[in-house]
Design an enzyme around this catalytic site. Sequence first.
Site, PDB file in Angstrom:
ATOM      1  N   ASP A 166       0.595  -1.306  -0.080  1.00 45.52           N
ATOM      2  CA  ASP A 166      -0.096   0.230  -0.006  1.00 45.52           C
ATOM      3  C   ASP A 166       0.494   1.024  -0.278  1.00 45.52           C
ATOM      4  O   ASP A 166       1.582   1.453   1.048  1.00 45.52           O
ATOM      5  CB  ASP A 166      -1.046  -0.090   1.413  1.00 45.52           C
ATOM      6  CG  ASP A 166      -1.873   1.322   1.134  1.00 45.52           C
ATOM      7  OD1 ASP A 166      -1.673   2.527   0.762  1.00 45.52           O
ATOM      8  OD2 ASP A 166      -2.688   1.029   1.733  1.00 45.52           O
ATOM      9  N   GLY A 167       0.744   1.947  -0.951  1.00 49.54           N
ATOM     10  CA  GLY A 167       1.843   3.245  -1.143  1.00 49.54           C
ATOM     11  C   GLY A 167       2.030   4.084  -0.002  1.00 49.54           C
ATOM     12  O   GLY A 167       2.407   5.178   0.177  1.00 49.54           O
ATOM     13  N   ASP A 177       0.427   7.941  -8.684  1.00 52.07           N
ATOM     14  CA  ASP A 177      -0.387   7.676  -9.919  1.00 52.07           C
ATOM     15  C   ASP A 177      -0.979   6.717  -9.912  1.00 52.07           C
ATOM     16  O   ASP A 177      -0.936   5.690 -10.404  1.00 52.07           O
ATOM     17  CB  ASP A 177       0.345   7.786 -11.026  1.00 52.07           C
ATOM     18  CG  ASP A 177      -0.515   7.618 -11.892  1.00 52.07           C
ATOM     19  OD1 ASP A 177      -1.525   7.910 -12.499  1.00 52.07           O
ATOM     20  OD2 ASP A 177       0.064   6.587 -12.822  1.00 52.07           O
TER      21      ASP A 177
END
Length: 281
Positions: free
Chosen positions: A127-128, A145
């Site tokens: 999970d960014g 992005d």
Amino acid sequence: MSYGSLDAYVKFLAEAPNDGTPTLLETAHELSLHFDVHGVQSLMSRRDPNKLVLGYTRTMMGFLLLQPAPARISMIGLGGGSLAKYCYHHLPNTKVAAIEIDPAVIALRDTFHIPRDDDRFEVICADGAEYVKGQDARPDVILVDGFLAHGMAAQLGTADFYAACYARLADDGVLVANFLESDRDIPFYLEELHSVFGESFSVSTSEDSCNYTLFAWKGSWKLPALDTLLTRARTLEMEHALNLRLAARRLKQSKRLALDLEFWEERASLRGGGERRIDQS
């Protein structure tokens, strides 16, 4: 569009699951990644797999005007790997880490000619929003992005996320994010960002697309003068097939727009239709 491409598109419309599952549209000349039948997540030229086909990806590379020789880049969202491939092949002294939450997207890396992991390239399934909270590396650039079928992942537009990015970035680091023009939550994102980065950000329209590109920089330094940015752009364009002079002008011109929250609220109200994904009450 050729007959073969038209046939492929009709087949895609009929068979695409339309439930957020990563789906490919393959034609003779291009390969695209979709989460539904409405939007394109990534687009690759078969003739030149490392080319940045979509305008917003070229605009996001405008970070080179502020960080022309980054030692490390972290990317939140892999998709078809357009930005990851470009940075890997055109910035040979840069380490690139691409963080992607969906294993099904990562599974398509060979299809999109995304390079194998090596000493300066890595794809991480995570999970960014959680990844940026770590402190194992301090990138010079963070590119955001990260999109789902319904739009940008909501956690990538909060003050907590921007604060984590700010803390993780190198002291003169740059944050770049892609926003959909149709996203009614842009005013919220900008308010949250302003609470962390102050006035050190700019938002410009993206090249040849219905997107906005956010540039935010760590610290209190101001954007260089336009003449300085244009000189940098001309030098960089000797090595990069990018319209960085246009990016430089938009970066400067859009600095005032970025802080005009009334403008963004008006844009959101004009879009209308549908509820905001983020509760701003």
